[in-house]
Scaffold this active site. Structure first.
Site, PDB file in Angstrom:
ATOM      1  N   PHE A 148       4.789  -0.822 -12.933  1.00 12.42           N
ATOM      2  CA  PHE A 148       4.478  -1.645 -11.767  1.00 12.42           C
ATOM      3  C   PHE A 148       4.779  -3.108 -12.104  1.00 12.42           C
ATOM      4  CE2 PHE A 148       3.182   1.474  -8.921  1.00 12.42           C
ATOM      5  CZ  PHE A 148       2.369   2.402  -9.534  1.00 12.42           C
ATOM      6  N   HIS A 149       6.066  -3.435 -12.029  1.00 10.38           N
ATOM      7  CA  HIS A 149       6.539  -4.768 -12.425  1.00 10.38           C
ATOM      8  C   HIS A 149       5.868  -5.868 -11.595  1.00 10.38           C
ATOM      9  CE1 HIS A 149      10.042  -2.776 -14.364  1.00 10.38           C
ATOM     10  NE2 HIS A 149      10.070  -2.026 -13.281  1.00 10.38           N
TER      11      HIS A 149
END
Ligand code: RIB
Ligand code: CA
Length: 315
Positions: free
Chosen positions: A240-241
Site C-alpha cells: 500500500f504505497h
C-alpha cells in the site's frame, strides 16, 4: 495537530486505501480529491474518486484533472495491477449521488491555495501533471502552500516500471521535473520505503473486521492487487504505497528522512529516474544547483501497520 490536505490521486486500489485512511484520520482534513490519469484513465479515476467519497459518506469536492503526460503519448495505464475498473474487478456500484466539481484539478488546487494561504499540504499519490499545471496557472503557488508530499520515485533502490523509474514519476517525468524544481518543500515517499512494508491477507482481514464498509472495500478490491504482487513470491502480499505520505503527516516519527539534491531524468533510456545527491557528495554544479528534497529512507513497519489498523477502526 490537524493538517489541511488536497489529495491528488489516480484511484487505484492503494489510492483507495490511502483515501479512506485520510478520511478516517482525526489529524487530517481533506479539502478535496483532485484526480489524474495513471493507474487508470482520468475519467475512470474521477468516477472512482466519487464512488469512494460516497461510500465513505464524504461530501467534498472531487475534480477531474489531466489525462495525458506533459510530453508524449497517452499512458498505458496499470489495469494489470488494479483491474479493468481500477478496483480489482469487484464491480462495485458507481456513485449515484455525487457529481464532479466543475473546476479542473489544477484550478481547484490554485483556488484552495489562495483561499488558505500557507495552510495546505498537497499530497500527490499519482503522476504529477496536476501540480505542474497548477504551477503554470499560479507561479506564486509555492508561496501559497505549506508543502508537497508525494508517493513517487525511487532514490536508492530500483524502479518498478523500468530498472530505474517508479510508476508515478515515469508516467509524467516532465511534469515531475517541474514539480521537483519548484521553490517549495517536497517530501518524497518512494519505493525506498513503500516496498519495505508488505501487507498480508491477514492485514486485509483486520481492515475488514475493523471497518466493514471502507475496510471491507479495500479487502475485496485488494485480492486482485495481491495476485499481481504475489507472482514469484513465497507469500501472498501487496504494497500500500500511497498511504505513507499521509501516515507521515499523522506521525512523522514513523519515518527517517534524508535530504538531497534531486534530479528527474527525462532522457528516453532513464526517463522517470529520481536521482538524489545527499549534501557534500558532489561538486557538480548541475547537481548543486538542483533543489534539495526530503527523501524517506526508513519506516517503522510495525508501528505503521498498527496505525493503519487502529485508524480504520475509528468510527
Ligand atoms: O508505484 C506505485 C504508485 O503508482 C502508486 O501510487 C500506485 O497507485 C500507482 O499510482
Ligand atoms: Ca496512486
Amino acid at each position: 495537530m490537524s493538517h489541511k490536505i488536497i489529495l491528488d490521486t489516480d484511484p487505484g486500489i492503494d489510492d483507495a486505501m490511502a483515501i479512506f485512511f485520510a478520511f478516517q484520520s482525526p489529524e487530517i482534513d481533506v479539502l478535496g480529491l483532485t484526480t489524474v490519469y495513471g493507474n487508470v484513465p482520468v475519467e475512470m479515476a474521477a468516477q472512482n474518486a466519487l464512488t469512494l467519497c460516497e461510500l465513505a459518506g464524504q461530501d467534498i469536492p472531487v475534480c477531474k484533472g489531466v489525462g495525458m503526460p506533459w510530453v508524449g503519448k497517452e499512458s498505458g495505464y496499470a489495469h494489470f495491477v488494479h483491474g479493468d475498473d481500477g478496483f480489482g474487478n469487484i464491480n462495485f456500484p458507481p456513485a449515484t449521488n455525487r457529481k464532479l466539481d466543475p473546476r479542473s484539478s489544477a484550478q481547484f488546487i490554485v483556488d484552495m491555495a489562495r483561499q488558505h494561504p500557507g495552510e495546505i499540504t498537497l499530497v500527490a499519490i499519482g503522476p504529477l501533471g496536476n501540480l505542474a499545471l497548477a504551477l503554470r496557472l499560479e507561479p506564486e503557488l509555492p508561496k501559497l502552500v505549506k508543502g508537497v508530499s508525494i508517493m513517487g520515485g525511487a532514490a536508492f533502490v530500483p524502479g518498478n516500471v523500468t530498472p530505474v523509474a517508479e510508476a508515478n514519476i515515469w508516467n509524467d517525468a516532465f511534469a515531475a521535473e517541474i514539480v521537483f524544481a519548484a521553490d517549495w518543500e517536497v517530501t518524497m515517499f518512494g519505493l525506498d520505503v513503500t516496498m519495505t512494508v508488505p501487507f498480508s491477507l491477514e492485514f486485509l482481514d483486520t481492515l475488514k473486521r475493523n471497518n466493514q464498509k471502507c475496510g471491507g472495500f479495500v479487502h475485496d478490491a485488494a485480492q486482485f492487487y495481491v495476485d499481481f504482487y504475489s507472482q514469484n513470491r513465497e507469500q501472498r502480499v501487496c504494497f500500500f504505497h500511497d498511504a505513507m505520505p499521509i501516515a507521515h503527516l499523522v506521525d512523522p516519527s514513523l519515518f527517517e528522512l534524508k535530504r538531497g539534491h534531486a534530479r528527474v531524468s527525462t532522457d528516453p533510456l532513464n526517463i522517470g529516474q529520481t536521482s538524489i545527491a545527499p549534501p557534500n557528495t558532489t561538486t557538480s554544479a548541475d547537481w548543486l544547483n538542483a533543489r534539495q528534497v526530503n527523501v524517506a529512507v526508513k519506516v517503522d513497519s510495525k508501528r505503521l501497520t498498527q496505525l493503519y489498523t487502529d485508524t480504520y477502526s475509528l468510527s
